[in-house]
Design an enzyme around this catalytic site. Structure first.
Site, PDB file in Angstrom:
ATOM      1  N   ASP A  17       0.868  -1.171   0.000  1.00 22.75           N
ATOM      2  CA  ASP A  17       0.000   0.000   0.000  1.00 22.75           C
ATOM      3  C   ASP A  17       0.909   1.227   0.000  1.00 22.75           C
ATOM      4  O   ASP A  17       2.101   1.127   0.300  1.00 22.75           O
ATOM      5  CB  ASP A  17      -0.897  -0.035   1.243  1.00 22.75           C
ATOM      6  N   ASP A  19      -0.086   5.055   1.102  1.00 21.53           N
ATOM      7  CA  ASP A  19      -0.236   6.021   2.188  1.00 21.53           C
ATOM      8  C   ASP A  19      -0.093   5.358   3.554  1.00 21.53           C
ATOM      9  O   ASP A  19      -0.754   4.368   3.854  1.00 21.53           O
ATOM     10  CB  ASP A  19      -1.601   6.705   2.100  1.00 21.53           C
TER      11      ASP A  19
END
Length: 271
Positions: A17, A19
């Site tokens: 991922d 963020d």
């Protein structure tokens, strides 16, 4: 007919991922100040986005919040000139993103690459932004939200929303295309909304997990990591491609970015 490749010889991938896993901020909210300095949004919008960023860092965004932001963003961006938005990001992406990369994430990416693993960034943020960031951190591939464009403008429609179960589906699709052994592969995320992605691989890891993901990881016996030291990317990856900056553009899919885009839309409507 080509024989199937034995499982132990199939390539392995590490899915990250973006963020709060690779970088310390919402990748979209990070650009609120450059937009302000270029006169696209006002000080009130910057303050709103800063508050949204605080909430994002404090607790993350749950599924309902992300879905509301998705609907909000897609309705606001309809008709926007893509080149106008890209021009600002092209000039500021490197300065904005460089200081946000976690040193621990950079080291982990380097470790996977040294082991011969493909590194794939999988993000709800827009492809225009995620792809160059992925290249900058040394990833081999990226999967992100794609907005529909027509005649150089955003239509307000989403071609692919890279969120939740769709992330897992995208991973499985990429694994089918590139032959990845998902049971031997890895995934890293901070959010409980990425549980489908984490459970799609044999080696999931929670990074800076939100409350729900921490609970789930504890129950499942998954490892948990804390990334806490952002470092300028140039200091960690000297071979980062400057062309990635030149081709970068803003993404339109990140969670909790409504305040920034709201200011842009109001200015546009006021013209």
């Amino acid at each position: 007919m080509t024989a199937a490749v034995p499982t132990h010889q199939r390539p392995v991938a590490a899915f990250f991922d973006l963020d709060k896993t690779i970088i310390a901020k919402s990748s979209t909210l990070a650009f609120s100040r450059p937009f302000f300095h270029e006169g696209l949004i006002n000080r009130r919008a910057v303050l709103k986005s800063s508050y949204a960023q605080f909430l994002f860092l404090l607790a993350g965004a749950d599924a309902d919040q992300v879905e509301r932001m998705r609907a909000h963003l897609t309705s606001l961006c309809a008709g926007w000139d893509v080149k106008q938005v890209r021009a600002i990001v092209e000039e500021t992406l490197h300065d904005v993103v460089d200081p946000l990369v976690y040193v621990e994430a950079a080291e982990l990416i380097t470790e996977h690459k040294a082991r011969g693993h493909d590194v794939v960034v999988v993000s709800t943020s827009g492809d225009e932004m995620v792809t160059p960031i992925a290249r900058m951190v040394g990833a081999d591939h990226s999967v992100a939200t794609r907005m529909v464009e027509a005649d150089g403008r955003y239509t307000g429609e989403v071609d692919f929303y890279c969120y939740g179960e769709a992330k897992a589906e995208a991973i499985r699709r990429l694994a089918g295309e590139r032959g990845y052994d998902l049971e031997a592969s890895y995934a890293y995320s901070d959010s409980s909304t990425d549980l489908p992605m984490l459970t799609a691989v044999g080696h999931p890891t929670a990074v800076n997990p939100d409350r729900l993901l921490r609970k789930e990881a504890t129950q499942r016996g998954w490892p948990m990591l804390t990334f806490s030291a952002p470092v300028p990317l140039r200091a960690r990856i000297p071979t980062a491609s400057s062309s990635a900056v030149a081709t970068a553009a803003v993404g339109l899919g990140a969670a909790a970015a409504g305040a920034t885009w709201y200011g842009l839309a109001r200015r546009r409507r006021g013209r």
